[in-house]
Design a protein around this motif. Structure first.
Motif, PDB file in Angstrom:
ATOM      1  N   MET A 131       0.829  -1.205   0.000  1.00 55.86           N
ATOM      2  CA  MET A 131       0.000   0.000   0.000  1.00 55.86           C
ATOM      3  C   MET A 131       0.867   1.260   0.000  1.00 55.86           C
ATOM      4  SD  MET A 131      -2.962  -1.001  -0.466  1.00 55.86           S
ATOM      5  CE  MET A 131      -3.592   0.635  -0.526  1.00 55.86           C
ATOM      6  N   LEU A 132       1.988   1.229   0.697  1.00 57.39           N
ATOM      7  CA  LEU A 132       2.905   2.374   0.687  1.00 57.39           C
ATOM      8  C   LEU A 132       3.461   2.594  -0.707  1.00 57.39           C
ATOM      9  CD1 LEU A 132       4.464   4.557   2.247  1.00 57.39           C
ATOM     10  CD2 LEU A 132       6.219   2.842   2.679  1.00 57.39           C
ATOM     11  N   GLY A 167       0.951   9.230  -5.669  1.00 59.65           N
ATOM     12  CA  GLY A 167       1.407  10.566  -5.286  1.00 59.65           C
ATOM     13  C   GLY A 167       2.420  11.124  -6.267  1.00 59.65           C
ATOM     14  N   GLY A 168       3.334  10.296  -6.719  1.00 67.13           N
ATOM     15  CA  GLY A 168       4.321  10.721  -7.711  1.00 67.13           C
ATOM     16  C   GLY A 168       3.677  11.099  -9.033  1.00 67.13           C
ATOM     17  N   ALA A 169       2.667  10.340  -9.423  1.00 72.69           N
ATOM     18  CA  ALA A 169       1.947  10.653 -10.659  1.00 72.69           C
ATOM     19  C   ALA A 169       1.228  11.996 -10.539  1.00 72.69           C
ATOM     20  CB  ALA A 169       0.952   9.546 -10.982  1.00 72.69           C
ATOM     21  N   ILE A 170       0.615  12.248  -9.398  1.00 74.12           N
ATOM     22  CA  ILE A 170      -0.094  13.518  -9.196  1.00 74.12           C
ATOM     23  C   ILE A 170       0.879  14.692  -9.227  1.00 74.12           C
ATOM     24  CG2 ILE A 170      -1.388  14.864  -7.491  1.00 74.12           C
ATOM     25  CD1 ILE A 170      -2.773  12.204  -6.714  1.00 74.12           C
ATOM     26  N   ASN A 209       4.724  21.277   2.482  1.00 71.35           N
ATOM     27  CA  ASN A 209       3.854  21.010   3.636  1.00 71.35           C
ATOM     28  C   ASN A 209       2.965  19.802   3.378  1.00 71.35           C
ATOM     29  OD1 ASN A 209       4.904  23.121   5.112  1.00 71.35           O
ATOM     30  ND2 ASN A 209       3.325  24.570   4.457  1.00 71.35           N
ATOM     31  N   ALA A 210       2.462  19.667   2.156  1.00 75.25           N
ATOM     32  CA  ALA A 210       1.632  18.509   1.815  1.00 75.25           C
ATOM     33  C   ALA A 210       2.445  17.225   1.895  1.00 75.25           C
ATOM     34  CB  ALA A 210       1.035  18.688   0.425  1.00 75.25           C
ATOM     35  N   ALA A 219       1.854  14.124   4.541  1.00 71.32           N
ATOM     36  CA  ALA A 219       1.660  12.755   4.038  1.00 71.32           C
ATOM     37  C   ALA A 219       2.668  11.801   4.681  1.00 71.32           C
ATOM     38  CB  ALA A 219       1.794  12.720   2.522  1.00 71.32           C
ATOM     39  N   ALA A 220       3.908  12.248   4.848  1.00 66.42           N
ATOM     40  CA  ALA A 220       4.924  11.412   5.490  1.00 66.42           C
ATOM     41  C   ALA A 220       4.571  11.166   6.954  1.00 66.42           C
ATOM     42  CB  ALA A 220       6.287  12.066   5.374  1.00 66.42           C
TER      43      ALA A 220
END
Length: 114
Positions: free
Chosen positions: A40-41, A48-51, A73-74, A78-79
């Protein structure tokens, strides 16, 4: 002529029932959770990379303007969410088993395999 010392099943730490219940099943459950968590990670990082890549392309073509601090910040939030999720899973596995070592060990093995 059986000279073996008879012990009660609940006192025998090498009995199959004790080992399976306290070491085997929690380890397998931990391994399954760790494997799933890593998959899942990886999926979340891919999406996330695609976005972020799409945002960079849109910025390149002057469709949008990206604020670098907002993007950082986003990523930080997320991290932090991923870190809290991982610690929650380990805490839950520790509660599931009486000692917690077997479940946590299985989690790390499953995470490594995933």
């Amino acid at each position: 002529m059986n000279n073996a010392i008879e012990t009660h099943a609940s006192n025998d730490i090498f009995s199959e029932a004790f080992l399976l219940g306290n070491l085997g099943a929690p380890f397998i459950l931990g391994m399954a959770v760790g494997y799933f968590a890593k998959k899942m990670l990886r999926t979340a990082l891919f999406v996330g990379g695609a976005i972020v890549s799409i945002l960079f392309v849109a910025e390149y073509y002057d469709l949008i303007n990206i604020n670098n601090m907002a993007l950082e910040n986003a990523a930080s939030s997320a991290a932090e969410a991923a870190k809290e999720s991982g610690s929650f899973l380990l805490d839950r596995l520790a509660v599931f088993t009486s000692r917690g070592v077997s479940g946590a060990g299985g989690f790390f093995v499953g995470f490594k395999l995933g």
